[in-house]
Motif scaffolding. Structure first.
Motif, short mmCIF file in Angstrom:
data_model
loop_
_atom_site.label_atom_id
_atom_site.label_comp_id
_atom_site.label_asym_id
_atom_site.label_seq_id
_atom_site.Cartn_x
_atom_site.Cartn_y
_atom_site.Cartn_z
N ALA A 52 0.83 -1.20 0.00
CA ALA A 52 0.00 0.00 0.00
C ALA A 52 0.87 1.25 0.00
O ALA A 52 2.11 1.16 0.02
N LEU A 53 0.25 2.41 -0.03
CA LEU A 53 0.96 3.69 0.06
C LEU A 53 0.39 4.51 1.20
O LEU A 53 -0.67 4.19 1.74
N THR A 54 1.10 5.56 1.56
CA THR A 54 0.60 6.48 2.58
C THR A 54 0.73 7.91 2.06
O THR A 54 1.50 8.20 1.15
N PHE A 55 -0.06 8.79 2.69
CA PHE A 55 -0.02 10.19 2.32
C PHE A 55 0.60 10.99 3.46
O PHE A 55 0.04 11.11 4.54
N THR A 56 1.78 11.52 3.22
CA THR A 56 2.54 12.38 4.16
C THR A 56 2.70 11.78 5.56
O THR A 56 2.64 12.49 6.56
N THR A 57 2.91 10.48 5.66
CA THR A 57 3.25 9.89 6.96
C THR A 57 4.73 9.52 6.95
O THR A 57 5.32 9.30 5.89
N LEU A 58 5.32 9.46 8.11
CA LEU A 58 6.70 8.98 8.22
C LEU A 58 6.69 7.46 8.11
O LEU A 58 5.82 6.79 8.67
#
Length: 216
Positions: A104-110
């Motif tokens: 998956a991907l994340t949006f602006t998380t570390l």
């Protein structure tokens, strides 16, 4: 448990201080550009900061991206065992990526990938979510007057941990068991609250009448 002040039976090895920079092979940030045009009803999952809860990933409200677009950002892909951390707002809240969301991907998380022979990912997440972690995060933010944390600051996050990976795992297992027991108790409490509300409704409308002890 997270300071070594209380040791588990069978462990007496050394504890040392390590930074995230020393303990992780990768520390980065999720997608930081607008992806609205790539939203789809199905495809590759993308998580936002609001999905990251203390020690678990909340998938009750998730979004999907066009798969071709997602695959064009390989450096942003998250893998099983990666640690996701909120870097703005409720800074520091962290959880570990379960196998279900590998790729998956994340949006602006570390995003942190721990070195398997140095740091158990769940140990890092529990530490970040602890009072110790909150204090360390505040220290890293000190003087900036901000409510966010960039990669350069985050990699300086420091923690004490046992050198023995097995001791880290043992500590994590105890904390997971405690979380499970707490969750079960909360479920029972919610159930009893529903029963109470239903009983109050019956009693306060007269649908159920009480019997006088003298008449019983």
């Amino acid at each position: 448990l997270l300071t070594g002040k209380r040791r588990l039976p069978g462990f007496d090895g050394e504890w040392i201080n390590r930074t995230i920079k020393e303990s992780c092979s990768r520390v980065g940030v999720g997608l930081a550009t607008s992806v609205t045009q790539y939203y789809r009803t199905s495809g590759t999952v993308i998580f936002r900061n609001l999905n990251i809860k203390p020690n678990y990933l909340d998938d009750s409200d998730i979004l999907y991206l066009d798969t071709d677009f997602a695959m064009s950002n390989p450096s942003k892909i998250i893998r099983t065992g990666d640690v996701l951390t909120v870097h703005t707002g409720y800074v520091g809240i962290s959880c570990v990526v379960p196998p279900k969301y590998d790729g998956a991907l994340t949006f602006t998380t570390l995003i942190s990938t721990t070195k398997s022979d140095v740091l158990v990912p769940e140990y890092l997440a529990y530490h970040l979510n602890s009072d110790l972690g909150h204090a360390e995060i505040e220290n890293l933010q000190a003087g900036g007057g901000r409510n966010n944390l960039n990669v350069a600051d985050f990699v300086q996050y420091s923690m004490v941990l046992p050198v023995d990976i097995n001791e880290q795992k043992a500590i994590v297992n105890i904390l997971i068991d405690m979380d499970r027991e707490i969750s079960e108790c909360e479920s029972k409490l919610e159930k009893y609250n529903h029963i109470k509300q239903g009983m109050m409704s019956e009693l306060l409308t007269g649908r159920i009448r009480l019997i006088d002890k003298e008449d019983a």
